[in-house]
Design an enzyme around this catalytic site. Structure first.
Site, PDB file in Angstrom:
ATOM      1  N   ASP A 170       1.372  -1.282   0.201  1.00 15.87           N
ATOM      2  CA  ASP A 170      -0.085  -0.034  -0.508  1.00 15.87           C
ATOM      3  C   ASP A 170       1.257   1.492  -0.032  1.00 15.87           C
ATOM      4  O   ASP A 170       0.008   2.708   0.109  1.00 15.87           O
ATOM      5  CB  ASP A 170      -1.129  -0.088   0.920  1.00 15.87           C
ATOM      6  N   TYR A 263      10.597   4.446   1.209  1.00 17.23           N
ATOM      7  CA  TYR A 263      11.129   3.395   1.730  1.00 17.23           C
ATOM      8  C   TYR A 263      12.951   3.471   0.793  1.00 17.23           C
ATOM      9  O   TYR A 263      13.425   3.067   1.728  1.00 17.23           O
ATOM     10  CB  TYR A 263      10.964   2.026   1.443  1.00 17.23           C
TER      11      TYR A 263
HETATM   12  P1  NAD Z   1      -0.361  -8.191  13.539  1.00 20.06           P
HETATM   13  O1  NAD Z   1       0.797  -8.709  14.085  1.00 20.06           O
HETATM   14  O2  NAD Z   1      -1.441  -6.424  14.234  1.00 20.06           O
HETATM   15  O3  NAD Z   1      -1.209  -8.507  12.754  1.00 20.06           O
HETATM   16  C1  NAD Z   1      -1.135 -10.187  12.387  1.00 20.06           C
HETATM   17  C2  NAD Z   1      -2.127 -10.787  12.497  1.00 20.06           C
HETATM   18  O4  NAD Z   1      -2.188 -12.329  12.143  1.00 20.06           O
HETATM   19  C3  NAD Z   1      -2.624 -11.355  14.361  1.00 20.06           C
HETATM   20  O5  NAD Z   1      -3.875 -11.032  14.064  1.00 20.06           O
HETATM   21  C4  NAD Z   1      -1.656 -12.843  14.247  1.00 20.06           C
HETATM   22  O6  NAD Z   1      -2.330 -13.983  15.207  1.00 20.06           O
HETATM   23  C5  NAD Z   1      -2.244 -13.372  13.068  1.00 20.06           C
HETATM   24  N1  NAD Z   1      -1.290 -14.144  12.359  1.00 20.06           N
HETATM   25  C6  NAD Z   1      -0.299 -14.357  12.809  1.00 20.06           C
HETATM   26  N2  NAD Z   1       0.183 -16.075  12.185  1.00 20.06           N
HETATM   27  C7  NAD Z   1      -0.658 -16.274  10.914  1.00 20.06           C
HETATM   28  C8  NAD Z   1      -1.049 -17.474  10.824  1.00 20.06           C
HETATM   29  N3  NAD Z   1      -0.173 -18.376  10.105  1.00 20.06           N
HETATM   30  N4  NAD Z   1      -2.668 -17.296  10.371  1.00 20.06           N
HETATM   31  C9  NAD Z   1      -3.364 -16.206  10.232  1.00 20.06           C
HETATM   32  N5  NAD Z   1      -3.397 -15.416  11.699  1.00 20.06           N
HETATM   33  C10 NAD Z   1      -1.885 -15.123  11.598  1.00 20.06           C
HETATM   34  O7  NAD Z   1       0.088  -7.211  12.112  1.00 20.06           O
HETATM   35  P2  NAD Z   1      -0.228  -5.970  11.259  1.00 20.06           P
HETATM   36  O8  NAD Z   1       0.881  -5.060  11.658  1.00 20.06           O
HETATM   37  O9  NAD Z   1      -1.497  -5.727  10.966  1.00 20.06           O
HETATM   38  O10 NAD Z   1       0.915  -6.588  10.271  1.00 20.06           O
HETATM   39  C11 NAD Z   1       0.525  -7.151   9.396  1.00 20.06           C
HETATM   40  C12 NAD Z   1       0.371  -7.653   8.265  1.00 20.06           C
HETATM   41  O11 NAD Z   1       0.475  -6.940   7.203  1.00 20.06           O
HETATM   42  C13 NAD Z   1       2.418  -7.383   8.281  1.00 20.06           C
HETATM   43  O12 NAD Z   1       2.981  -8.796   7.680  1.00 20.06           O
HETATM   44  C14 NAD Z   1       2.714  -5.974   7.898  1.00 20.06           C
HETATM   45  O13 NAD Z   1       4.020  -6.343   7.746  1.00 20.06           O
HETATM   46  C15 NAD Z   1       1.618  -6.420   6.600  1.00 20.06           C
HETATM   47  N6  NAD Z   1       2.127  -5.719   6.112  1.00 20.06           N
HETATM   48  C16 NAD Z   1       1.468  -5.300   5.060  1.00 20.06           C
HETATM   49  C17 NAD Z   1       1.597  -3.966   3.635  1.00 20.06           C
HETATM   50  C18 NAD Z   1       2.145  -3.959   3.117  1.00 20.06           C
HETATM   51  O14 NAD Z   1       2.329  -2.405   1.981  1.00 20.06           O
HETATM   52  N7  NAD Z   1       2.402  -4.654   1.880  1.00 20.06           N
HETATM   53  C19 NAD Z   1       1.115  -2.488   4.734  1.00 20.06           C
HETATM   54  C20 NAD Z   1       0.750  -2.570   6.572  1.00 20.06           C
HETATM   55  C21 NAD Z   1       1.228  -4.392   6.498  1.00 20.06           C
HETATM   56  C1  G6P Z   2       3.774   0.418   4.928  1.00 20.00           C
HETATM   57  C2  G6P Z   2       4.336  -0.304   4.296  1.00 20.00           C
HETATM   58  C3  G6P Z   2       3.747  -1.947   4.280  1.00 20.00           C
HETATM   59  C4  G6P Z   2       4.714  -1.285   5.937  1.00 20.00           C
HETATM   60  C5  G6P Z   2       3.785  -0.420   6.516  1.00 20.00           C
HETATM   61  C6  G6P Z   2       5.221  -0.206   8.305  1.00 20.00           C
HETATM   62  O1  G6P Z   2       2.607   0.702   4.608  1.00 20.00           O
HETATM   63  O2  G6P Z   2       3.855  -0.447   2.238  1.00 20.00           O
HETATM   64  O3  G6P Z   2       4.455  -2.504   3.868  1.00 20.00           O
HETATM   65  O4  G6P Z   2       4.378  -2.544   7.118  1.00 20.00           O
HETATM   66  O5  G6P Z   2       4.217   0.202   6.217  1.00 20.00           O
HETATM   67  O6  G6P Z   2       3.750   0.344   9.086  1.00 20.00           O
HETATM   68  P1  G6P Z   2       4.075   0.298   9.930  1.00 20.00           P
HETATM   69  O7  G6P Z   2       3.101   1.720  11.128  1.00 20.00           O
HETATM   70  O8  G6P Z   2       3.524  -0.696  10.704  1.00 20.00           O
HETATM   71  O9  G6P Z   2       5.525   0.653  10.904  1.00 20.00           O
HETATM   72 MN    MN Z   3       4.603  -2.490   1.841  1.00 23.44          MN
END
Ligand code: NAD
Ligand code: G6P
Ligand code: MN
Length: 441
Positions: A170, A263
């Site tokens: 995102d 980044y």
């Molecule tokens: P978080 O820890 O708050 O939430 C993650 C959830 O996943 C938790 O509730 C946990 O219990 C659950 N979980 C862990 N392993 C699991 C599995 N094998 N099956 C089902 N559920 C499982 O984390 P968050 O900050 O909300 O982030 C979630 C993910 O999204 C992270 O990998 C983060 O880096 C990613 N993210 C990616 C982007 C992006 O741009 N690609 C943006 C924002 C967040």
């Molecule tokens: C952005 C990136 C994600 C990353 C997030 C981290 O949205 O695209 O890949 O996981 O920032 O944000 P945080 O608030 O968890 O540092």
């Molecule tokens: Mn990202």
């Protein structure tokens, strides 16, 4: 009833309310027949379920909704899995950041050694999700946010050829929303991007408005004068993100040809970034004290007030809107143009055919069709090749259980000053990641 069947994997994430909000706002064009929140942690599921009651109430009464920790229930009879899991949770993110910083290296969730440590944890977790989805709904589309997306995407390419798997981020969307606002446009997709690079590692070369005019020259002038407009996205408006938004102008001043992904700050200014970070209070700590705590506080207020407390979910969130936009384009074969992570296949001819790059793609029912970018300048090419090699090596380390490849991956990374430092960080990370990482010999 017609509509799509969606499961949110990692339903206990603090980002889930945002996805639900976007799903509810888009029901007119993306109707839901079934919505499931799946997580391995029942307590987090209950928390999010409570928090989102007012959103769930807006679903069609005929839409099936439930939360579950049972993969069979979660994944049977679904069209889309939206995945956002974090192996090891924020506690392990804190380790990634702090071990890196202990050796003077950027401590970051997806960049440098922290990103690689997270990659080795995340790959098996995401594979588990994909295997389960395939077992119960073999033709479902899996749209994955789980980080580190670049490394995860390379791993899923090798194991599944990314059949009906799309890895997304995102960050470009959140940045493009600021671009759009600076140009008096409303939405991130009011601009059609030309962009090249890897996930969390790319540059915009053109930004066309809907009349086909490239607005980038005008935008660059504005940013060089006033800086990048504050984020209009809920997540990235958080105070600890302000610094990143402010650094944008600095990157553009030093390298004015293209507009950078935020980044890049961690690679271009690795030394300064590490010096700015506080080993006693890293981004993981900020998230725990920020949106994590907020989620618990909101639920407590809801419970204390017997549901009368108003949860303010009405804020723009790029994370939710983007995944719904992507799913829509695939579901209806709309061929909308979005930045996603995809196999290069010649889009950037100087990079390997099988590099996982982030470029504009037309999203069709059968998958993403990358846009040809063509030749890119030496500076960006060199940086990308180095980062790509680092990412490929860490995925090699995973599949080959290779300590040597992991050492090479860390050494190769621009954030790491020497092989000696790489080895020290790696050795400490191996200890910290016992039970999460594959054995490395
Ligand atoms: P978080 O820890 O708050 O939430 C993650 C959830 O996943 C938790 O509730 C946990 O219990 C659950 N979980 C862990 N392993 C699991 C599995 N094998 N099956 C089902 N559920 C499982 O984390 P968050 O900050 O909300 O982030 C979630 C993910 O999204 C992270 O990998 C983060 O880096 C990613 N993210 C990616 C982007 C992006 O741009 N690609 C943006 C924002 C967040
Ligand atoms: C952005 C990136 C994600 C990353 C997030 C981290 O949205 O695209 O890949 O996981 O920032 O944000 P945080 O608030 O968890 O540092
Ligand atoms: Mn990202």
């Amino acid at each position: 009833m017609k509509g799509f069947k969606v499961v949110i994997v990692g339903g206990g994430s603090s980002h889930t309310p945002g996805i639900l909000q976007s799903l509810v706002e888009n029901l007119h064009r993306f109707p839901l027949q079934k919505l499931v929140l799946y997580d391995i942690d029942p307590d987090r599921l209950e928390l999010v379920d409570t928090l989102c009651a007012s959103l769930v109430a807006k679903l069609d009464p005929a839409c099936t909704y439930f939360t579950t920790t049972d993969p069979e229930k979660a994944y049977t009879d679904i069209d889309f899995a939206f995945a956002q899991i974090r192996q090891g949770g924020l506690k392990m993110r804190e380790q990634d950041e702090k071990i890196s910083l202990e050796f003077g290296v950027v401590g970051q969730e997806t960049c440098g050694p922290g990103g690689m440590a997270y990659g080795l944890r995340s790959i098996p977790g995401v594979f588990g999700v994909i295997d389960d989805v395939r077992k119960y709904s073999p033709e479902a589309w899996i749209i994955n946010y789980s980080n580190p997306a670049a490394i995860v995407a390379e791993a899923t390419r090798r194991k599944y050829n990314n059949y009906k798997i799309l890895n997304i981020c995102d960050m470009p969307v959140a940045i493009m929303l600021s671009f759009a606002k600076m140009l008096n446009l409303k939405k991130y997709n009011d601009l059609d991007p030309v962009y090249f690079g890897l996930n969390h590692f790319g540059w915009w070369t053109h930004l066309y408005d809907k009349s086909g005019v490239d607005r980038m020259p005008e935008l660059k002038e504005k940013i060089l004068q006033f800086g990048l407009a504050a984020s209009h996205d809920k997540h990235h408006s958080d105070p600890s993100w302000r610094h990143t938004w402010e650094n944008f102008k600095e990157i553009l001043t030093d390298f004015p040809e293209f507009l950078p992904n935020t980044y890049l700050q961690y690679y271009l200014y690795a030394k300064e970034s590490a010096e700015d970070m506080d080993i006693h209070y890293t981004r993981a700590n900020m998230v725990m004290d920020g949106r994590e705590k907020d989620m618990y506080d909101q639920v407590r207020l809801l419970r204390e007030s017997d549901g009368a407390h108003q949860v303010n979910l009405n804020l723009f969130n790029a994370f939710g809107d983007f995944i719904v936009d992507v799913a829509c384009s695939i579901a209806y074969n709309n061929a909308d143009r979005y930045l996603v992570i995809v196999e290069n296949r010649g889009a950037i001819p100087e990079l390997p055919y099988d590099a996982m790059v982030e470029v504009p793609c037309y999203l069709r029912k059968w998958g993403p069709e990358p846009v040809v970018i063509g030749k890119i300048p030496q500076f960006q090419l060199g940086m990308i090749q180095q980062q790509l090699a680092s990412e490929k090596l860490i995925v090699d380390a995973y599949f080959e259980n290779s300590y040597q490849k992991a050492l090479e991956a860390l050494t190769m990374n621009k954030t790491v000053p020497s092989a000696k430092v790489a080895r020290k960080i790696l050795d400490k990370m191996i200890q910290a990641n016992k039970g999460y990482w594959p054995e490395l010999h």
